[in-house]
Design a protein around this motif. Sequence first.
Motif, PDB file in Angstrom:
ATOM      1  N   ARG A 108      10.606  35.341 -20.661  1.00 20.00           N
ATOM      2  CA  ARG A 108      11.782  36.413 -19.825  1.00 20.00           C
ATOM      3  C   ARG A 108      12.566  37.099 -20.978  1.00 20.00           C
ATOM      4  N   PRO A 109      13.168  38.267 -20.605  1.00 20.31           N
ATOM      5  CA  PRO A 109      13.944  38.843 -21.403  1.00 20.31           C
ATOM      6  C   PRO A 109      15.062  37.804 -22.260  1.00 20.31           C
ATOM      7  N   GLU A 110      15.676  36.943 -21.438  1.00 21.91           N
ATOM      8  CA  GLU A 110      16.709  36.018 -22.178  1.00 21.91           C
ATOM      9  C   GLU A 110      16.101  35.044 -22.929  1.00 21.91           C
ATOM     10  N   ASP A 111      14.789  34.577 -22.819  1.00 25.02           N
ATOM     11  CA  ASP A 111      13.993  33.604 -23.973  1.00 25.02           C
ATOM     12  C   ASP A 111      13.820  34.224 -25.247  1.00 25.02           C
ATOM     13  N   THR A 112      13.336  33.287 -26.212  1.00 26.56           N
ATOM     14  CA  THR A 112      12.967  33.635 -27.569  1.00 26.56           C
ATOM     15  C   THR A 112      11.653  33.091 -27.926  1.00 26.56           C
ATOM     16  N   ILE A 113      11.075  34.108 -28.521  1.00 23.94           N
ATOM     17  CA  ILE A 113       9.533  33.821 -29.020  1.00 23.94           C
ATOM     18  C   ILE A 113       9.807  33.945 -30.756  1.00 23.94           C
ATOM     19  N   ILE A 114       9.096  32.693 -30.961  1.00 23.84           N
ATOM     20  CA  ILE A 114       8.995  32.643 -32.322  1.00 23.84           C
ATOM     21  C   ILE A 114       7.439  32.579 -32.633  1.00 23.84           C
ATOM     22  N   GLN A 157      14.833  29.506 -22.746  1.00 23.79           N
ATOM     23  CA  GLN A 157      13.384  28.777 -23.177  1.00 23.79           C
ATOM     24  C   GLN A 157      13.042  29.446 -24.621  1.00 23.79           C
ATOM     25  N   ARG A 158      12.470  28.489 -25.425  1.00 19.97           N
ATOM     26  CA  ARG A 158      11.856  28.810 -26.825  1.00 19.97           C
ATOM     27  C   ARG A 158      10.269  28.882 -26.568  1.00 19.97           C
ATOM     28  N   TYR A 159       9.680  29.784 -27.093  1.00 19.75           N
ATOM     29  CA  TYR A 159       8.293  29.767 -27.226  1.00 19.75           C
ATOM     30  C   TYR A 159       7.941  29.928 -28.577  1.00 19.75           C
ATOM     31  N   ILE A 160       6.735  29.084 -29.097  1.00 18.55           N
ATOM     32  CA  ILE A 160       6.129  29.456 -30.509  1.00 18.55           C
ATOM     33  C   ILE A 160       4.768  30.097 -30.237  1.00 18.55           C
ATOM     34  N   CYS A 161       4.328  31.064 -30.912  1.00 18.49           N
ATOM     35  CA  CYS A 161       3.169  31.585 -30.832  1.00 18.49           C
ATOM     36  C   CYS A 161       2.494  31.606 -32.003  1.00 18.49           C
ATOM     37  N   ILE A 162       1.147  30.945 -32.043  1.00 17.82           N
ATOM     38  CA  ILE A 162       0.276  31.001 -33.311  1.00 17.82           C
ATOM     39  C   ILE A 162      -1.259  31.148 -33.011  1.00 17.82           C
ATOM     40  N   GLU A 163      -1.914  31.469 -34.186  1.00 19.72           N
ATOM     41  CA  GLU A 163      -3.292  31.237 -34.091  1.00 19.72           C
ATOM     42  C   GLU A 163      -3.788  29.800 -34.583  1.00 19.72           C
ATOM     43  N   GLU A 177       2.086  19.584 -37.363  1.00 17.73           N
ATOM     44  CA  GLU A 177       3.468  19.879 -37.615  1.00 17.73           C
ATOM     45  C   GLU A 177       4.108  20.614 -36.435  1.00 17.73           C
ATOM     46  N   ILE A 178       3.445  21.654 -36.412  1.00 22.57           N
ATOM     47  CA  ILE A 178       4.020  22.799 -35.304  1.00 22.57           C
ATOM     48  C   ILE A 178       4.317  22.074 -33.755  1.00 22.57           C
ATOM     49  N   CYS A 179       3.089  21.111 -33.662  1.00 25.19           N
ATOM     50  CA  CYS A 179       3.322  20.457 -32.479  1.00 25.19           C
ATOM     51  C   CYS A 179       4.720  19.693 -32.463  1.00 25.19           C
ATOM     52  N   ARG A 180       4.966  18.904 -33.559  1.00 21.08           N
ATOM     53  CA  ARG A 180       5.900  18.092 -33.508  1.00 21.08           C
ATOM     54  C   ARG A 180       7.296  18.735 -33.530  1.00 21.08           C
ATOM     55  N   LEU A 181       7.384  20.245 -34.097  1.00 18.65           N
ATOM     56  CA  LEU A 181       8.556  20.852 -34.151  1.00 18.65           C
ATOM     57  C   LEU A 181       8.660  21.306 -32.741  1.00 18.65           C
ATOM     58  N   GLU A 186      11.959  21.584 -28.036  1.00 16.46           N
ATOM     59  CA  GLU A 186      11.417  21.668 -26.462  1.00 16.46           C
ATOM     60  C   GLU A 186      10.967  23.128 -26.491  1.00 16.46           C
ATOM     61  N   ALA A 187      10.282  23.542 -27.344  1.00 18.95           N
ATOM     62  CA  ALA A 187       9.635  24.663 -27.182  1.00 18.95           C
ATOM     63  C   ALA A 187       8.193  24.762 -26.741  1.00 18.95           C
ATOM     64  N   ARG A 188       7.946  25.744 -26.140  1.00 16.67           N
ATOM     65  CA  ARG A 188       6.398  25.894 -25.582  1.00 16.67           C
ATOM     66  C   ARG A 188       5.554  26.509 -26.698  1.00 16.67           C
ATOM     67  N   LEU A 189       4.604  25.830 -26.718  1.00 17.75           N
ATOM     68  CA  LEU A 189       3.482  26.308 -27.747  1.00 17.75           C
ATOM     69  C   LEU A 189       2.482  26.894 -27.163  1.00 17.75           C
TER      70      LEU A 189
END
Length: 373
Positions: A108-114, A157-163, A177-181, A186-189
């Motif tokens: 959502r617009p208020e969320d952050t994607i890293i 909500q924080r999201y993490i986006c990776i391949e 390590e990314i799962c641990r972070l 409390e970021a959704r991977l």
Amino acid sequence: LILESRLLKRHKSGNLRRLQLLQRPLVDFASNDYLALARSQDLAALVAAEHQAVPLSLGSTGSRLLTGNSLYAEQLEARIAKFHGYEAGLLFNCGYMANIGLLSAVARPEDTIIFDAAIHASMHDGMRLSRAKAFPFRHNDLGHLQQRLQNASAKHQRYICIESLYSTDGSIAPLREICRLAKEYEARLMVDEAHAVGTAGPQGRGLVAEQGLREAVFAQVVTFGKALGVHGAIVLGSELLKHYLVNFATSYIYTTALPRQMLSAISCSYALFPHMECQRQQLKRLIQLFRQACPDASFAQIQAVRIQGNVAVKEAARQLKVSGFDVRPLMSPTVKQGHESLRICLHAFNSEQELLQLINYIKGNGMLCTESL
Ligand SMILES: Cc1ncc(COP(=O)(O)O)c(C=O)c1O
């Protein structure tokens, strides 16, 4: 005039794109057909047998939410989700649409994607459509990811986006390590496994499965047009996520569903690729061979040979073509400026002799091998 001037600018920076047809057969070090399934007679025969058993209509006639749904599609989703260890799965027409639909719907617009700086263009487009705040972290840099997570508001909500396996250079994400972070903050991977499924993990389930991290993943994208040799994609996750995407993912809702022929092809590919250990072993041998010649090279079937500058890398690919090899250049802006490279894809059908010839050519011409862009 704007179109012309933008094209001219592209031309001047050496990365004007043009469609091309192969003039003569070349040794394929370019396609994503890692397991040789797109050219497999076994797969073609399996699909043909299904077609004979049930006469298939050519079009699906509508969106899944209208007339394009079928029991076959629902059962296929359930079967694929179970194979990968997820509660549910939702088919999309391709990986590009899966990533756009997933990201634009959930963030959502208020969320952050890293996001990792090297993620695929489809995730960038999905992030843009979501209008969420989006910040890159340096490729595979855990310290930078943590810094970004610390700086992101915990109110939303924080999201993490990776391949899991990066398409540009074959580098592998430090998933554990990314799962641990992700858990700590409390970021959704969200993990795109486009290039890992079929080639990595138990029976080709991918890298998330290999490392037993399924529980830590909010959404996983699997595409069928690469190692699986067919077409389409699936988003895997919880039942809740599936229900949500059916309601909010516009690239799922407003498009004609995959036709039954393609659903059959996906189903048949899932019947075959889990058992293709010989092909996965052959890929491993080729990767080892590549790594013996270039110790810094990737541990996966995608290799990058850095040749700086669009003009230089395009010329290197042209010369390779003259020598009989199909190798494609990765140019900026697809990769960062200065990180242009030849992308070499290894396949189960490539012989060791073909690869040695390619390696000799690369080394003979003083090109460097590099793992990470
Ligand atoms: C990492 C990644 N994700 C998604 C896609 C898009 O998949 P598709 O080709 O099925 O649209 C690609 C393909 O280019 C990719 O490399």
